[in-house]
Design a protein around this motif. Structure first.
Motif, PDB file in Angstrom:
ATOM      1  N   LYS A   1     -10.297  51.412   4.280  1.00  0.00           N
ATOM      2  CA  LYS A   1     -11.519  51.198   3.494  1.00  0.00           C
ATOM      3  C   LYS A   1     -11.207  50.823   2.057  1.00  0.00           C
ATOM      4  O   LYS A   1     -11.955  50.090   1.415  1.00  0.00           O
ATOM      5  CB  LYS A   1     -12.396  52.442   3.526  1.00  0.00           C
ATOM      6  N   LEU A   2     -10.100  51.336   1.558  1.00  0.00           N
ATOM      7  CA  LEU A   2      -9.713  51.055   0.167  1.00  0.00           C
ATOM      8  C   LEU A   2      -8.879  49.781   0.040  1.00  0.00           C
ATOM      9  O   LEU A   2      -8.482  49.411  -1.061  1.00  0.00           O
ATOM     10  CB  LEU A   2      -8.937  52.246  -0.405  1.00  0.00           C
ATOM     11  N   GLY A   3      -8.600  49.128   1.161  1.00  0.00           N
ATOM     12  CA  GLY A   3      -7.804  47.907   1.127  1.00  0.00           C
ATOM     13  C   GLY A   3      -6.331  48.159   0.882  1.00  0.00           C
ATOM     14  O   GLY A   3      -5.606  47.263   0.460  1.00  0.00           O
ATOM     15  N   LEU A   4      -5.871  49.367   1.144  1.00  0.00           N
ATOM     16  CA  LEU A   4      -4.477  49.738   0.896  1.00  0.00           C
ATOM     17  C   LEU A   4      -3.621  49.679   2.155  1.00  0.00           C
ATOM     18  O   LEU A   4      -2.445  49.997   2.112  1.00  0.00           O
ATOM     19  CB  LEU A   4      -4.409  51.160   0.319  1.00  0.00           C
ATOM     20  N   LEU A   5      -4.224  49.288   3.256  1.00  0.00           N
ATOM     21  CA  LEU A   5      -3.535  49.278   4.532  1.00  0.00           C
ATOM     22  C   LEU A   5      -3.496  47.847   5.046  1.00  0.00           C
ATOM     23  O   LEU A   5      -4.522  47.171   5.088  1.00  0.00           O
ATOM     24  CB  LEU A   5      -4.302  50.178   5.512  1.00  0.00           C
ATOM     25  N   ASP A   6      -2.337  47.381   5.408  1.00  0.00           N
ATOM     26  CA  ASP A   6      -2.191  46.017   5.930  1.00  0.00           C
ATOM     27  C   ASP A   6      -2.547  46.036   7.416  1.00  0.00           C
ATOM     28  O   ASP A   6      -1.681  46.191   8.275  1.00  0.00           O
ATOM     29  CB  ASP A   6      -0.756  45.528   5.709  1.00  0.00           C
ATOM     30  N   THR A   7      -3.845  45.891   7.698  1.00  0.00           N
ATOM     31  CA  THR A   7      -4.310  45.983   9.081  1.00  0.00           C
ATOM     32  C   THR A   7      -3.806  44.816   9.927  1.00  0.00           C
ATOM     33  O   THR A   7      -3.593  44.979  11.130  1.00  0.00           O
ATOM     34  CB  THR A   7      -5.849  46.067   9.143  1.00  0.00           C
ATOM     35  N   ALA A   8      -3.605  43.641   9.331  1.00  0.00           N
ATOM     36  CA  ALA A   8      -3.077  42.499  10.095  1.00  0.00           C
ATOM     37  C   ALA A   8      -1.655  42.808  10.571  1.00  0.00           C
ATOM     38  O   ALA A   8      -1.299  42.539  11.724  1.00  0.00           O
ATOM     39  CB  ALA A   8      -3.094  41.239   9.246  1.00  0.00           C
ATOM     40  N   LYS A   9      -0.856  43.393   9.684  1.00  0.00           N
ATOM     41  CA  LYS A   9       0.506  43.747  10.054  1.00  0.00           C
ATOM     42  C   LYS A   9       0.531  44.837  11.126  1.00  0.00           C
ATOM     43  O   LYS A   9       1.333  44.802  12.046  1.00  0.00           O
ATOM     44  CB  LYS A   9       1.303  44.184   8.820  1.00  0.00           C
ATOM     45  N   MET A  10      -0.387  45.794  11.007  1.00  0.00           N
ATOM     46  CA  MET A  10      -0.473  46.855  12.019  1.00  0.00           C
ATOM     47  C   MET A  10      -0.859  46.257  13.368  1.00  0.00           C
ATOM     48  O   MET A  10      -0.274  46.625  14.393  1.00  0.00           O
ATOM     49  CB  MET A  10      -1.497  47.907  11.597  1.00  0.00           C
ATOM     50  N   ALA A  11      -1.816  45.315  13.381  1.00  0.00           N
ATOM     51  CA  ALA A  11      -2.229  44.684  14.637  1.00  0.00           C
ATOM     52  C   ALA A  11      -1.068  43.897  15.245  1.00  0.00           C
ATOM     53  O   ALA A  11      -0.875  43.887  16.456  1.00  0.00           O
ATOM     54  CB  ALA A  11      -3.420  43.760  14.381  1.00  0.00           C
ATOM     55  N   GLU A  12      -0.273  43.272  14.388  1.00  0.00           N
ATOM     56  CA  GLU A  12       0.889  42.500  14.868  1.00  0.00           C
ATOM     57  C   GLU A  12       1.896  43.422  15.556  1.00  0.00           C
ATOM     58  O   GLU A  12       2.453  43.085  16.587  1.00  0.00           O
ATOM     59  CB  GLU A  12       1.531  41.799  13.674  1.00  0.00           C
ATOM     60  N   HIS A  13       2.109  44.587  14.992  1.00  0.00           N
ATOM     61  CA  HIS A  13       3.120  45.514  15.533  1.00  0.00           C
ATOM     62  C   HIS A  13       2.599  46.374  16.671  1.00  0.00           C
ATOM     63  O   HIS A  13       3.348  46.708  17.585  1.00  0.00           O
ATOM     64  CB  HIS A  13       3.656  46.420  14.432  1.00  0.00           C
ATOM     65  N   PHE A  14       1.334  46.765  16.602  1.00  0.00           N
ATOM     66  CA  PHE A  14       0.813  47.707  17.573  1.00  0.00           C
ATOM     67  C   PHE A  14      -0.209  47.125  18.533  1.00  0.00           C
ATOM     68  O   PHE A  14      -0.632  47.770  19.461  1.00  0.00           O
ATOM     69  CB  PHE A  14       0.180  48.905  16.849  1.00  0.00           C
ATOM     70  N   GLY A  15      -0.617  45.890  18.305  1.00  0.00           N
ATOM     71  CA  GLY A  15      -1.565  45.228  19.231  1.00  0.00           C
ATOM     72  C   GLY A  15      -2.990  45.492  18.967  1.00  0.00           C
ATOM     73  O   GLY A  15      -3.486  46.206  18.241  1.00  0.00           O
TER      74      GLY A  15
END
Length: 154
Positions: free
Chosen positions: A140-154
């Protein structure tokens, strides 16, 4: 799967001793996080308390807990805490809570959940382990790279 018939019994009533602990826990979980009053830490926690899950390090003792409480409360404005559930048996507890507030640095409104469980000693919170939804909060704070997480974890 749970068989609902096996778990249909209501929880037993709290003993007088458990009611006192429940009142202390409810007060801490509500007021302790809505006010930035470090005196509340000393009123609710055992001097030799051990608290984990609030950050990367285990917090030991009142002085460390006061510093941690001050740091967390200092990052959030207009905090509200809602106790969703509290289970207590003898000197052990488990609770779920929802927090809302405004992140001081970004001005972003946030809400996140916490599960906490622990042990009371001498009528105070002695050990507490917290499971905080930091992933949701950081996203929510924009501190998490969700694209990178999706790349690694699907």
């Amino acid at each position: 799967m749970f068989n609902s018939e096996e778990y249909s019994e209501p929880y037993p009533e709290y003993s007088k001793h458990e009611e006192v602990f429940a009142a202390l826990l409810r007060r801490w979980l509500k007021l302790g996080w809505e006010r930035n009053d470090n005196a509340l830490v000393e009123e609710h926690f055992h001097p030799e308390c051990i608290v984990s899950g609030l950050g990367p390090d285990v917090v030991e003792g009142i002085d460390e807990l006061i510093a941690t409480h001050r740091a967390i409360c200092g990052r959030m404005l207009h905090r509200t805490a809602r106790l969703q559930s509290l289970l207590l048996r003898h000197n052990q507890f488990a609770a779920t809570l929802e927090f809302e507030g405004k992140h001081r640095d970004s001005g972003t409104d946030v809400a996140f959940e916490v599960a906490s469980f622990g042990v009371m000693r001498d009528g105070l919170i002695y050990r507490a382990h917290n499971i905080v939804d930091y992933t949701g909060l950081y996203a929510k704070l924009g501190l998490l790279d969700t694209a990178k997480m999706a790349e690694h974890f699907g």
